[in-house]
Design a protein around this motif. Structure first.
Motif: not given
Length: 642
Positions: A34-40, A227-230, A242-250
């Motif tokens: 789960l990614v997102g800005r600080n405070g999101a 570690v992640v793929n989702d 998004y499917t994939g790791n962090y770099t793929q997500f970007v």
């Protein structure tokens, strides 16, 4: 199998909506970030999933008998027990079972083996032993030792009372305990805080083989990649999957936004043309029917929303009024520490313009002490430090001790530069997201992230040609880290920094200094180059990978890195051609507007010249569009093959 699902979950604070329409699915054995800005609202959402709080709207459904373990950010164990006895409480059910087995063994020893009661006890004993073995009864002690060793706790520390440990050690033990509990869904909020690189590598491998599902919030992009793929992106108050790791997500997020903007712009142009036709022709008898048809077309059109994202981000750069000499720093046979207690040494290395050198090494080895000794804040125990000529040094302190706790944000910057008008100071603070009344906040009331941004604000205001940074990415969200990376890469001066952020090191470092208790060793390149060099030095040990994967795992990682570079190159070409196409279209529109002006419409000479110009632009646009098509197809083929 679906373990957990959130359906249209919403959280409000009064009239304000923190997030809404949050739809997330966790599959069995899922590896989800789960990614997102600080405070999101990431931590708020995790607490709902963990069952600590309830959503204001929406539902959260879970599989039957799903066990959930939640480790909050910087949550440490608070216990009077020793390290071993506290972690051993995880296996209390096994200890009860073990006692029952011993009781049955004693009974069997006292009974006649030919009696019916003996056979009944023996059957119970066999059943209990089978269950004990199945639940790991013969392995729990080795599991405990393995996890404690992974987190850097040797056997001679097992009897240490937990309350006598540091905050970072308590946090590591809290993580160790929840890993031993092995819940069906393990929720981790910033689990990599306080972990050095060796422990991070061990944790990554452990989590990759974890039997349950993972839901992780982390600013450590290297960790997420491994570690992640989702990935679920909490952006603009809702989730996108998004499917994939962090770099793929970007990459995928950038592509999605580009596609949405392209479709939106195309529709806006179409709407403008239709509206223009209607406005010019609705009152003409000869064209009114066509205009009415266009109006109906406009009414029936499903209009696309303007693409939006949480695009608030700091923006800044470092600058120097004068250049330093080539020889920036020479350290010879230095021993660092406190009160004659040596932490590390002897250390010898050089820093030359315009290197960007990252210092890596275990926690507690004395890396921060070394930087403070270079800055003459702490005296060397022995050895020498020679600074170069014309140095203008900027220092970022991870402990944020350079900030005055009782000053306001505005005073903290303005007091250092009283000659600068207030509006200029406030403008600078605004570029670091201190807007409105934020500038009147008192420093000691700021969050760690806000203090980090304030330190960077002060650094960006100074003339600097030698940056010394101690863990600069701590407390920064991912977007702010990426801005800092860009600022360092655009900086003309020299940088010496400490970081545990391996992704950050890969983005900015030209050299690595690996620091140990008895010395320091120089490696050329970024963090991955450093790992490759270490592998060559120790061919039987593959750092950051399971030994059974060997060099093949490293080679696969390197191949993936090369593929990512190749893809970024093609993507840049596509983006450049798209920009050129848009520029040519704007030029054509400008020429057409000129041709429609009354004074030119009657001038055959000017019209002829403009038409030639228009034809040339059209030909160029066709050529660029063809090149764009080829590049876009090449990118599509690349994605399909990889």
């Amino acid at each position: 199998m679906l373990l957990l699902q959130t359906n249209d979950v919403t959280r409000r604070f009064g009239a304000d909506v923190l997030f809404h329409n949050m739809n997330l699915q966790i599959q069995e054995h899922g590896r989800t970030a789960l990614v997102g800005r600080n405070g999101a609202g990431k931590t708020t959402f995790l607490k709902m999933i963990a069952g600590i709080t309830e959503p204001d709207e929406g539902t959260i459904t879970k599989a039957k008998d799903l066990t959930i373990g939640y480790l909050a950010q910087d949550q440490g164990l608070d216990s009077q027990n020793s390290i071993w006895s506290e972690l051993d409480t995880v296996f209390t059910p096994l200890h009860k079972m073990e006692k029952q087995i011993h009781d049955l063994e004693q009974q069997l020893g006292e009974l006649d083996s030919s009696s019916e009661h003996y056979q009944q006890i023996l059957a119970s004993y066999d059943t209990l032993q089978t269950s004990f073995k199945k639940q790991g009864g013969y392995e729990y002690a080795s599991r405990m030792r393995g996890i404690l060793h992974g987190f850097g706790f040797d056997e001679d520390t097992y009897d240490t009372p937990i309350n006598s440990l540091s905050g970072g050690q308590k946090t590591k033990l809290a993580l160790a305990k929840i890993l031993l509990q092995a819940p069906g869904l393990l929720i981790l909020d910033e689990p990599t805080n306080h972990l050095d690189m060796n422990i991070l590598a061990w944790l990554e491998d452990y989590l990759k083989s974890y039997q349950g599902a993972l839901l992780i919030v982390s600013h450590d992009r290297y960790f997420l990649d491994r570690v992640v793929n989702d990935v679920y992106d909490l952006d603009n108050k809702t989730l996108t999957h998004y499917t994939g790791n962090y770099t793929q997500f970007v990459q995928h997020k950038q592509e999605r936004l580009q596609a949405e903007w392209k479709h939106y712009d195309q529709q806006q142009k179409k709407i403008a043309k239709l509206e223009d036709f209607v406005n010019r022709n609705i009152v003409r008898a000869s064209t009114t029917k066509r205009a009415q048809a266009r109006r109906k077309q406009l009414e029936k059109m499903e209009r696309l929303d303007r693409p939006e994202t949480d695009d608030k981000s700091i923006h800044f750069h470092f600058h120097a009024d004068k250049a330093s000499g080539n020889e920036v720093l020479d350290v010879e046979q230095a021993k660092v520490g406190y009160h004659e207690q040596v932490l590390a040494g002897p250390l010898s290395f050089t820093v030359r313009k315009p290197q960007r050198i990252g210092i890596v090494g275990p926690n507690g080895i004395g890396k921060s002490t070394l930087l403070k000794s270079i800055l003459h804040k702490i005296p060397l125990i022995s050895g020498t430090i020679k600074m170069g000529a014309n140095l203008e040094i900027g220092y970022y302190d991870q402990e944020q001790q350079q900030l005055h706790p009782h000053k306001t944000v505005l005073e903290e910057v303005w007091d250092d530069h009283p000659e600068v008008p207030e509006k200029d100071i406030r403008s600078l603070l605004g570029s670091f997201l201190f807007v409105g009344d934020d500038v009147y906040k008192v420093v000691h009331e700021l969050s760690g992230g806000e203090k980090a941004r304030l330190e960077l604000t002060k650094l960006s205001f100074k003339s600097i040609n030698f940056l010394i940074l101690d863990e600069p990415t701590n407390h920064l969200d991912i977007d702010s880290r990426e801005v800092l990376e860009s600022a360092i890469n655009e900086f003309d001066g020299t940088v010496l920094f400490i970081s545990h952020d391996r992704y950050f090191i890969n983005q900015v470092a030209t050299d690595i200094l690996a620091m140990q208790q008895n010395g320091i060793k120089h490696y050329e390149g970024d963090y991955d180059d450093y790992l490759a060099a270490k592998d060559k030095e120790n061919p039987t040990i593959v750092e950051n990978a399971n030994t059974n994967k060997g060099a093949a795992g490293k080679q696969s990682y390197q191949q993936n890195k090369e593929q990512q570079r190749a893809r970024r190159k093609i993507q840049r070409q596509v983006d450049s051609l798209e920009k050129e196409m848009a520029d040519l279209e704007n030029q054509q529109s400008a020429v057409q507007e000129q041709m429609s002006q009354p004074e030119i419409a009657t001038d055959i000479g000017k019209l002829t010249d403009l038409q030639k110009q228009l034809d040339a632009l059209a030909a160029k646009a066709e050529e660029v569009e063809l090149a764009w098509t080829e590049a876009a197809e090449k990118l599509e083929d690349f994605d399909q093959q990889n």
